[in-house]
Design a protein around this motif. Structure first.
Motif, PDB file in Angstrom:
ATOM      1  N   GLN A 158       0.851  -1.219   0.050  1.00  0.00           N
ATOM      2  CA  GLN A 158       0.096   0.153   0.228  1.00  0.00           C
ATOM      3  C   GLN A 158       0.809   1.325   0.139  1.00  0.00           C
ATOM      4  OE1 GLN A 158      -2.729  -0.817   3.364  1.00  0.00           O
ATOM      5  NE2 GLN A 158      -3.820  -2.035   2.302  1.00  0.00           N
ATOM      6  N   ALA A 159       0.192   2.323   0.019  1.00  0.00           N
ATOM      7  CA  ALA A 159       1.041   3.635   0.008  1.00  0.00           C
ATOM      8  C   ALA A 159       2.319   3.821   1.012  1.00  0.00           C
ATOM      9  CB  ALA A 159       0.071   4.987  -0.103  1.00  0.00           C
ATOM     10  N   LYS A 160       1.916   3.439   2.357  1.00  0.00           N
ATOM     11  CA  LYS A 160       2.863   3.728   3.331  1.00  0.00           C
ATOM     12  C   LYS A 160       2.994   2.360   4.214  1.00  0.00           C
ATOM     13  CE  LYS A 160       1.984   8.608   3.527  1.00  0.00           C
ATOM     14  NZ  LYS A 160       1.393   9.575   4.470  1.00  0.00           N
ATOM     15  N   ARG A 161       2.550   1.348   3.588  1.00  0.00           N
ATOM     16  CA  ARG A 161       2.793   0.374   4.468  1.00  0.00           C
ATOM     17  C   ARG A 161       2.697  -0.903   3.630  1.00  0.00           C
ATOM     18  NH1 ARG A 161      -2.498  -0.924   8.025  1.00  0.00           N
ATOM     19  NH2 ARG A 161      -4.094  -0.933   6.457  1.00  0.00           N
ATOM     20  N   TRP A 162       3.078  -2.171   4.090  1.00  0.00           N
ATOM     21  CA  TRP A 162       2.975  -3.331   3.668  1.00  0.00           C
ATOM     22  C   TRP A 162       1.731  -4.281   4.433  1.00  0.00           C
ATOM     23  CZ3 TRP A 162       7.641  -1.030   4.086  1.00  0.00           C
ATOM     24  CH2 TRP A 162       8.695  -1.057   3.119  1.00  0.00           C
ATOM     25  N   ARG A 163       1.189  -5.177   3.801  1.00  0.00           N
ATOM     26  CA  ARG A 163       0.377  -6.131   4.680  1.00  0.00           C
ATOM     27  C   ARG A 163       1.023  -7.534   4.435  1.00  0.00           C
ATOM     28  NH1 ARG A 163      -3.743  -4.511   7.311  1.00  0.00           N
ATOM     29  NH2 ARG A 163      -5.384  -5.678   6.420  1.00  0.00           N
ATOM     30  N   VAL A 164       1.119  -7.828   5.424  1.00  0.00           N
ATOM     31  CA  VAL A 164       1.969  -9.288   5.661  1.00  0.00           C
ATOM     32  C   VAL A 164       1.227 -10.392   5.988  1.00  0.00           C
ATOM     33  CG1 VAL A 164       4.044 -10.102   6.415  1.00  0.00           C
ATOM     34  CG2 VAL A 164       3.732  -7.704   6.363  1.00  0.00           C
ATOM     35  N   ASP A 165       1.453 -11.357   5.251  1.00  0.00           N
ATOM     36  CA  ASP A 165       0.736 -12.969   5.791  1.00  0.00           C
ATOM     37  C   ASP A 165       1.472 -13.482   6.893  1.00  0.00           C
ATOM     38  OD1 ASP A 165      -0.579 -15.182   6.051  1.00  0.00           O
ATOM     39  OD2 ASP A 165       0.402 -16.102   4.211  1.00  0.00           O
ATOM     40  N   VAL A 166       0.965 -13.476   8.034  1.00  0.00           N
ATOM     41  CA  VAL A 166       1.668 -14.063   9.197  1.00  0.00           C
ATOM     42  C   VAL A 166       0.933 -15.406   9.864  1.00  0.00           C
ATOM     43  CG1 VAL A 166       3.098 -12.187   9.851  1.00  0.00           C
ATOM     44  CG2 VAL A 166       0.742 -12.718  10.819  1.00  0.00           C
ATOM     45  N   GLY A 167      -0.055 -15.743   8.840  1.00  0.00           N
ATOM     46  CA  GLY A 167      -0.724 -16.889   9.362  1.00  0.00           C
ATOM     47  C   GLY A 167      -1.708 -16.768  10.326  1.00  0.00           C
ATOM     48  N   SER A 168      -2.086 -15.426  10.624  1.00  0.00           N
ATOM     49  CA  SER A 168      -2.761 -15.299  11.606  1.00  0.00           C
ATOM     50  C   SER A 168      -4.230 -14.790  11.043  1.00  0.00           C
ATOM     51  CB  SER A 168      -2.565 -13.925  12.407  1.00  0.00           C
ATOM     52  OG  SER A 168      -3.389 -13.646  13.362  1.00  0.00           O
ATOM     53  N   THR A 169      -5.311 -14.682  11.801  1.00  0.00           N
ATOM     54  CA  THR A 169      -6.649 -14.260  11.271  1.00  0.00           C
ATOM     55  C   THR A 169      -6.651 -13.042  10.558  1.00  0.00           C
ATOM     56  OG1 THR A 169      -7.085 -13.382  13.350  1.00  0.00           O
ATOM     57  CG2 THR A 169      -8.017 -15.508  13.322  1.00  0.00           C
ATOM     58  N   GLN A 170      -5.715 -11.950  10.833  1.00  0.00           N
ATOM     59  CA  GLN A 170      -5.689 -10.687  10.027  1.00  0.00           C
ATOM     60  C   GLN A 170      -4.310 -10.755   9.402  1.00  0.00           C
ATOM     61  OE1 GLN A 170      -8.067  -7.905  10.569  1.00  0.00           O
ATOM     62  NE2 GLN A 170      -9.387  -9.842  11.453  1.00  0.00           N
ATOM     63  N   LEU A 195       7.330   6.544  -2.712  1.00  0.00           N
ATOM     64  CA  LEU A 195       7.283   6.288  -4.177  1.00  0.00           C
ATOM     65  C   LEU A 195       7.997   5.010  -4.564  1.00  0.00           C
ATOM     66  CD1 LEU A 195       7.576   9.583  -5.956  1.00  0.00           C
ATOM     67  CD2 LEU A 195       5.686   8.254  -5.656  1.00  0.00           C
ATOM     68  N   GLN A 196       8.783   4.538  -3.941  1.00  0.00           N
ATOM     69  CA  GLN A 196       9.773   3.246  -4.473  1.00  0.00           C
ATOM     70  C   GLN A 196       9.680   2.334  -3.238  1.00  0.00           C
ATOM     71  OE1 GLN A 196      13.780   4.002  -5.210  1.00  0.00           O
ATOM     72  NE2 GLN A 196      14.291   5.266  -3.433  1.00  0.00           N
ATOM     73  N   ILE A 197       8.485   2.284  -2.596  1.00  0.00           N
ATOM     74  CA  ILE A 197       8.196   1.348  -1.700  1.00  0.00           C
ATOM     75  C   ILE A 197       8.513   0.040  -2.085  1.00  0.00           C
ATOM     76  CG2 ILE A 197       5.888   1.435  -1.917  1.00  0.00           C
ATOM     77  CD1 ILE A 197       5.512   1.221   1.127  1.00  0.00           C
ATOM     78  N   ARG A 198       8.151  -0.480  -3.086  1.00  0.00           N
ATOM     79  CA  ARG A 198       8.110  -1.711  -3.759  1.00  0.00           C
ATOM     80  C   ARG A 198       9.700  -2.223  -4.037  1.00  0.00           C
ATOM     81  NH1 ARG A 198       3.778  -1.574  -7.125  1.00  0.00           N
ATOM     82  NH2 ARG A 198       2.403  -2.979  -5.712  1.00  0.00           N
ATOM     83  N   THR A 199      10.625  -1.042  -3.975  1.00  0.00           N
ATOM     84  CA  THR A 199      12.084  -1.738  -3.893  1.00  0.00           C
ATOM     85  C   THR A 199      12.651  -2.277  -2.788  1.00  0.00           C
ATOM     86  OG1 THR A 199      13.003   0.553  -3.581  1.00  0.00           O
ATOM     87  CG2 THR A 199      12.682   0.227  -5.725  1.00  0.00           C
ATOM     88  N   PHE A 200      11.932  -1.649  -1.705  1.00  0.00           N
ATOM     89  CA  PHE A 200      12.444  -2.317  -0.120  1.00  0.00           C
ATOM     90  C   PHE A 200      11.684  -3.876  -0.221  1.00  0.00           C
ATOM     91  CE2 PHE A 200      11.722   2.216   0.680  1.00  0.00           C
ATOM     92  CZ  PHE A 200      13.205   2.343   0.267  1.00  0.00           C
ATOM     93  N   PHE A 201      10.285  -3.811  -0.297  1.00  0.00           N
ATOM     94  CA  PHE A 201       9.752  -5.280  -0.205  1.00  0.00           C
ATOM     95  C   PHE A 201       8.605  -5.091  -1.166  1.00  0.00           C
ATOM     96  CE2 PHE A 201      10.477  -4.742   4.575  1.00  0.00           C
ATOM     97  CZ  PHE A 201      11.695  -5.599   4.567  1.00  0.00           C
ATOM     98  N   ALA A 202       8.722  -6.407  -1.946  1.00  0.00           N
ATOM     99  CA  ALA A 202       7.485  -6.443  -3.078  1.00  0.00           C
ATOM    100  C   ALA A 202       6.561  -7.675  -2.778  1.00  0.00           C
ATOM    101  CB  ALA A 202       7.974  -6.615  -4.365  1.00  0.00           C
ATOM    102  N   GLU A 203       5.616  -7.793  -3.387  1.00  0.00           N
ATOM    103  CA  GLU A 203       4.779  -8.655  -3.174  1.00  0.00           C
ATOM    104  C   GLU A 203       5.338 -10.296  -3.314  1.00  0.00           C
ATOM    105  OE1 GLU A 203       4.018  -6.482  -5.024  1.00  0.00           O
ATOM    106  OE2 GLU A 203       1.833  -5.414  -4.570  1.00  0.00           O
TER     107      GLU A 203
ATOM    108  N   THR C  88      -8.179  -6.321  -8.149  1.00  0.00           N
ATOM    109  CA  THR C  88      -7.068  -7.536  -8.649  1.00  0.00           C
ATOM    110  C   THR C  88      -5.860  -7.066  -7.997  1.00  0.00           C
ATOM    111  OG1 THR C  88      -6.893  -6.458 -10.700  1.00  0.00           O
ATOM    112  CG2 THR C  88      -8.020  -8.621 -10.722  1.00  0.00           C
ATOM    113  N   PRO C  89      -5.132  -8.276  -7.471  1.00  0.00           N
ATOM    114  CA  PRO C  89      -3.615  -7.921  -6.697  1.00  0.00           C
ATOM    115  C   PRO C  89      -2.663  -7.659  -7.656  1.00  0.00           C
ATOM    116  CG  PRO C  89      -4.366 -10.178  -6.999  1.00  0.00           C
ATOM    117  CD  PRO C  89      -5.477  -9.603  -7.384  1.00  0.00           C
ATOM    118  N   PHE C  90      -1.792  -7.213  -7.181  1.00  0.00           N
ATOM    119  CA  PHE C  90      -0.617  -6.417  -8.114  1.00  0.00           C
ATOM    120  C   PHE C  90      -0.235  -7.826  -8.892  1.00  0.00           C
ATOM    121  CE2 PHE C  90       4.048  -6.184  -8.471  1.00  0.00           C
ATOM    122  CZ  PHE C  90       4.041  -5.070  -9.263  1.00  0.00           C
ATOM    123  N   SER C  91       0.185  -7.358 -10.218  1.00  0.00           N
ATOM    124  CA  SER C  91       0.944  -8.397 -11.000  1.00  0.00           C
ATOM    125  C   SER C  91       2.007  -7.885 -11.480  1.00  0.00           C
ATOM    126  CB  SER C  91      -0.155  -8.976 -12.024  1.00  0.00           C
ATOM    127  OG  SER C  91       0.596  -9.593 -12.808  1.00  0.00           O
TER     128      SER C  91
END
Lengths: 388, 390, 286
Positions: A158-170, A195-203, C88-91
């Protein structure tokens, strides 16, 4: 033989730990003692505050009418009873004694005489913290707690943060402000960084992080503001059930350690995320890039240099021997999980040593790292036999 | 359930997997040898309400159940031209037998559905799976002949393939093996009526004949006189992939994510032309030398093409010394230029999604590996022989 | 897939009688024979840019067998690259979606409006064939739709009952779909590593008692006594790579040569089709 097809087993033995627990409770105090604490299957759920069945019973007898447990079908006959089993089921009354407070996994229901009863809402084990009663489920998804070391996968940027799957409910959140920005540990984040947030961590990227705080809804906020956290590379990922299951990763003294592997594999890092996500990778000593070497070295600069590789997605050169041992450790963890054993530093190390020995005598030689099926069971049997 | 369902793996993981699978011999994440399958637990005859059923599960909990149900159905005939039906069609191998009862089948007599939890039944991937499985089953045109009762009636066979657990890996081999076992265990009631009269069946289930008669059970094979194909078996579809110079069987989801090419190869075993009496001994002797037929080959779109690429350190703006000069826009522009030009170059340790297709030689090698004498297909069929059919 | 959205007829279906020609006529026309050499594909007509409103489009026609039947007529339109919906998620790559649909009147048996399993299956094959040819990472976060309508399928009027033939016809249809979609993609200006074209080869048994099975390219099933096996190949000629392979049939595994030859012939057919494709694209430019 490329394929092994087994007939189905007649029935599955219940996991050892539960079996023993109930034995302990039902049998008399004469049953020989120490084993319940040193069970290899371990009561993985108790990290300190869980009452062991035996301890709990002694507590019950000393403090008088602590637990009132009745079979749901039976009439109310006695107000003091010894718990028949360590496990409570949803709807089972735990106590009517007003001195207790209800915690997680319980709810208040009005008993027949107008008194409030603490009732279990989960299938699990009753735990007590001072006057707080709660039920720990036998099996559940990971519930984050502040300070947990977790391995997570970025699923959304997202714009200023990442969403991370940690195996939790959220999904957990990792704000841009909670990471070490490259090029200076104390740098203020800028619009460019956003602007280059994806260069740190991407999907898809894997991170190791710590739970910094919790939202009301159970969602976690992570941070990677330490040199030991950050993006993961040079290894393999696997997901096993996290805390809350009979097996899987348990909270323990160390979640991260370096294992000196056999067969010239070199040091291997193992990260057991409390959430049940595991990362096994080649241990890499921080390499100081050439350009940085020429600059003046100071403490801050060193940190700067170490953090330089933090956002790299390029693997270092990994020797086949190391890869083989990484695969072996992965096999050990899988075998532990599939055979209902807990996963922690102690078990993994012992399991690994056992696996190395097993490979020596197998026809494939030390290069044979396969630990599936029967071999996994052998390994588990060897471990439980040794530890019991 | 597309093979190309979104696999979320980080570039570093993909690079590691690809590197370890490209070694000779490859190191698979779970330590298996290249041709080794995941160990599985199989049983048949689990559903008494069906004509045949089977269940297979993996250690990781992936589990599939297949139930086969048969119904008697009136054969739709073209009243106009009985002669055309049999004479000019030429769909049958034995044209000379046309004078009397010609046993012939129709692909409509088999209905196969695949159910994957979490996927719609008209999802492209599910349809693809079911098309692949039914294609192999119907390829030789022999299978539907088994469903023939008389000129007016036939069995309609419903094959329901259910994956019980969410798909942790591409379920094709699992579903195929389960279907194979279910069909082997399928029995049809014994026919009591004769000729073209309305069919009447024996109530005794014990007397029911196997759809695929077995060489060992003499009692069963004697009753099924209508087809002299004692060693024929349902097809098996195997999933095989190539990474670098290695050919890998039964790939897990992670392995498939770095595949250069993946193939589904369907293999059948045809009836031996020699006499059926000598068959019992012969099969014992020639174990491992099945009379294999290649029925179908399909490329599976490998999910590797949709994986996120890694960024080499040299062009990573968040990496090391580059990051220190992050404000230097000139330098960054230069890096971006470099990144563009360096696009096609492979850097060690950096994942790059494969482009293009596979060399024809690689494809041929994959098929060869499956089919060669004493190869994987042979051994899989041998292992399936060991499953207790009840 | 049952058509659940419309009111359908009753389930009990009957087949309308089909009147055959008089016996003496029948013997003349019943079995058309192949007039082309075994390794020559039929003539085809390919034109790009037929649908101005689409980003790219192409039309393909393959001549009929000259037996009063119809040839294959395909129309393809490409929409995109365009932005993906917000949900749709980022691709990091372009997302390809393929739709293949027979027009309801394209085949002898009328097709419904909903895509049936065969059409969906064709779509999956087509997607696999195209995904290998496009450079997907040039267009992150975008999608492209490829829609093919089969206006007319190959049908031979004289074959009164074509059981088992339709299955082989789908291979011809797929090869046409691949070629026409590749032309439309090029027309839409989407980066490809190479042009991909489809080709079919089949092992056929000709009429006659002692005819040995032979391999022909671009088979018309109606022209042969029996099709034993067939394969459809999508091939990138300059890279010499196969992006999609679909083989179907019944061959002894001990004799891999036949299988290998089939694949080779399929590649050959694909190369021939590719020449037409490249010529067509050159023409558009010139």
């Amino acid at each position: 033989m490329p394929i092994t097809i087994l007939p189905p087993k007649a029935f599955r033995e219940p996991p050892r730990n539960l079996h023993h627990d109930s034995d302990d409770v039902m049998s008399d105090a004469s049953s020989d003692s120490e084993d319940s604490d040193s069970q290899p299957g371990g009561v993985s759920l108790d990290s300190g505050e869980t009452i062991h069945p035996r301890k709990r019973r002694s507590a019950a007898t000393t403090s008088g009418s602590t637990f009132t447990k009745r079979p749901k079908t039976a009439n109310i006959t006695s107000s003091i009873s010894v718990p028949r089993s360590a496990i409570v089921t949803p709807g089972e009354r735990i106590t009517t004694d007003p001195q207790w407070m209800r915690g997680h996994g319980t709810y208040l229901s009005s008993a027949t005489l107008g008194e409030q009863a603490i009732t279990s809402s989960l299938a699990g084990i009753v735990t007590r913290t001072n006057k707080l009663l709660s039920v720990r489920p036998l099996r559940a998804r990971y519930t984050p707690e502040v300070g947990d070391l977790v391995v997570g996968r970025i699923v959304e940027v997202q714009a200023k943060r990442w969403r991370v799957d940690v195996g939790s409910t959220q999904l957990a959140a990792l704000p841009l402000s909670a990471i070490n920005l490259p090029g200076g540990i104390l740098r203020k984040r800028t619009e460019t960084d956003e602007l280059q947030i994806r260069t740190f961590f991407a999907e898809g990227d894997l991170v190791v992080a710590e739970v910094q705080q919790l939202f009301q809804d159970g969602g976690a906020v992570l941070h990677t503001r330490s040199l030991k956290y950050g993006k993961l590379r040079n290894g393999v990922f696997m997901a096993v059930s996290g805390t809350g299951g009979g097996s899987g990763v348990v909270r323990s003294r160390r979640q991260v350690w370096t294992l000196e592997s056999a067969n010239n594999g070199g040091p291997i890092d193992v990260i057991l995320g409390v959430n049940g996500y595991v990362w096994i990778s080649k241990h890499v000593d921080p390499v100081i890039p050439e350009e940085a070497k020429n600059q003046q070295t100071g403490i801050t600069n060193l940190e700067e240099v170490v953090s330089a590789t933090m956002y790299s997605s390029q693997n270092d050169r990994i020797e086949p021997e190391t890869m083989r041992e990484i695969a072996r450790i992965r096999g050990v963890v899988t075998a532990l999980v599939e055979n209902g054993l807990r996963v922690d530093e102690d078990m993994v190390t012992k399991g690994y040593n056992e696996a190395v020995e097993m490979a020596l005598v197998s026809e494939g030689g030390p290069e044979d790292v396969y630990l599936g099926g029967e071999r996994g069971e052998q390994l588990a049997a060897a471990l439980t036999g040794r530890l019991a | 359930m597309a093979s190309s369902q979104h696999v979320l793996l980080s570039p570093a993981e993909l690079a590691y997997l690809h590197a370890s699978l490209s070694l000779t011999p490859p190191i698979r994440p779970d330590g298996r040898s290249p041709t080794q399958f995941r160990p599985l637990v199989a049983e048949t005859g689990i559903l008494p309400g069906t004509n045949g059923s089977a269940r297979i599960c993996f250690a990781d909990g992936t589990e599939a159940i297949v139930g086969v149900k048969a119904e008697v159905e009136r054969t739709r005939t073209r009243h106009d031209f009985p002669s055309l039906d049999e004479g000019a069609e030429g769909d049958d191998d034995d044209l000379e037998d046309n004078q009397h009862d010609v046993v012939k089948g129709d692909n409509d007599w088999v209905e196969m559905t695949v159910e994957i939890p979490g996927y719609r039944d008209d999802d492209a991937g599910t349809v693809f799976l079911s098309a692949m499985l039914s294609e192999a089953l119907l390829a030789d045109g022999e299978f539907t002949k088994r469903l023939w009762i008389n000129r007016r009636f036939h069995w309609k066979l419903y094959l329901d393939i259910l994956l019980i657990s969410p798909p942790l890996s591409y379920p094709l081999p699992l579903l195929s093996l389960t279907t194979h076992l279910a069909l082997l265990a399928t029995r049809l009631p014994r026919l009591k009526s004769e000729g073209d009269e309305d069919p009447l069946f024996d109530d005794d289930w014990a007397a029911a004949a196997y759809l695929y008669p077995r060489p060992a059970a003499k009692k069963g094979s004697k009753k099924t006189t209508s087809f002299a194909t004692p060693t024929a078996r349902p097809p098996v579809t195997l999933l095989v992939m190539a990474v670098g110079n290695n050919i890998i069987f039964d790939p897990s989801k992670e392995e498939l994510a770095v595949a250069d090419v993946a193939l589904a190869v369907s293999v059948g075993e045809s009836s031996n032309p020699s006499s059926s009496t000598a068959m019992d001994i012969e099969t014992e002797e020639t174990k491992g030398h099945h009379n294999l037929r290649i029925l179908s080959v399909r490329t599976i779109d490998p999910p590797s093409r949709l994986t996120p690429p890694g960024i080499p350190n040299a062009s990573n703006s968040a990496y090391g010394a580059n990051a220190a000069g992050a404000k230097d826009t000139e330098k960054k522009k230069q890096q971006q230029e470099q990144a563009r030009t360096a696009e096609s170059e492979a850097v060690e340790g950096v994942w790059k999604a494969p482009r293009g297709g596979a060399k024809p030689l690689v494809l041929a090698a994959l098929v060869q590996k499956v089919l060669e004498k004493g190869g994987v297909a042979d051994e899989v069929l041998d292992a399936l022989d060991g499953v207790d059919l009840n | 897939m049952a058509d659940r959205r419309r009111i359908n007829g009753p389930v009990g279906t009957t087949i309308a009688p089909i009147y055959d020609d008089a016996p003496e006529q029948k013997s003349q026309v019943a079995m058309a024979t192949r007039s082309r050499p075994a390794n020559v594909i039929r003539k085809m007509y390919l034109k790009t840019g037929v649908t101005p409103s689409a980003s790219g489009s192409a039309y393909l026609e393959i001549e009929s067998s000259g037996n009063g039947g119809s040839g294959l007529k395909l129309s393809c339109s490409v929409h995109g690259p365009r932005a993906l919906p917000r949900s749709t998620p980022f691709s990091p790559h372009i997302i390809l979606s393929t739709h293949v649909k027979f027009a309801p009147f394209a085949t002898k048996q009328r097709r419904g409006y909903l895509r049936d399993p065969i059409e969906r299956d064709l779509g999956t094959h087509l997607e696999a064939a195209l995904r290998g040819s496009i450079i997907a990472d040039r267009w992150p976060k975008s999608g492209v739709d490829i829609i093919i309508s089969i206006v007319e399928g190959e049908q031979d009027r004289e074959i009164s009952k074509a059981q088992g033939i339709e299955a082989w016809d789908t291979m011809n249809a797929l090869s046409g779909c691949i070629t026409v979609a590749s032309a439309a993609l090029a027309d839409a200006g989407i980066d490809c590593v190479d042009t991909v074209a489809g080709g079919v080869a089949a092992l056929v048994q000709d009429a006659g008692d002692d005819a040995a099975p032979s391999i022909v390219v671009d088979p018309i099933p109606a022209e042969h006594e029996k099709v034993l096996a067939a394969c459809c190949i999508a091939y990138l000629p300059t890279r010499q790579e196969v992006t999609n392979l679909w083989f179907k049939g019944d061959l002894p595994a001990s004799d891999m040569d036949v299988y290998t030859q089939l694949v080779e012939k399929g590649i050959q057919a694909s190369k021939s089709a590719n020449r037409v494709l490249v010529d067509c694209l050159n023409e558009t430019v010139g």
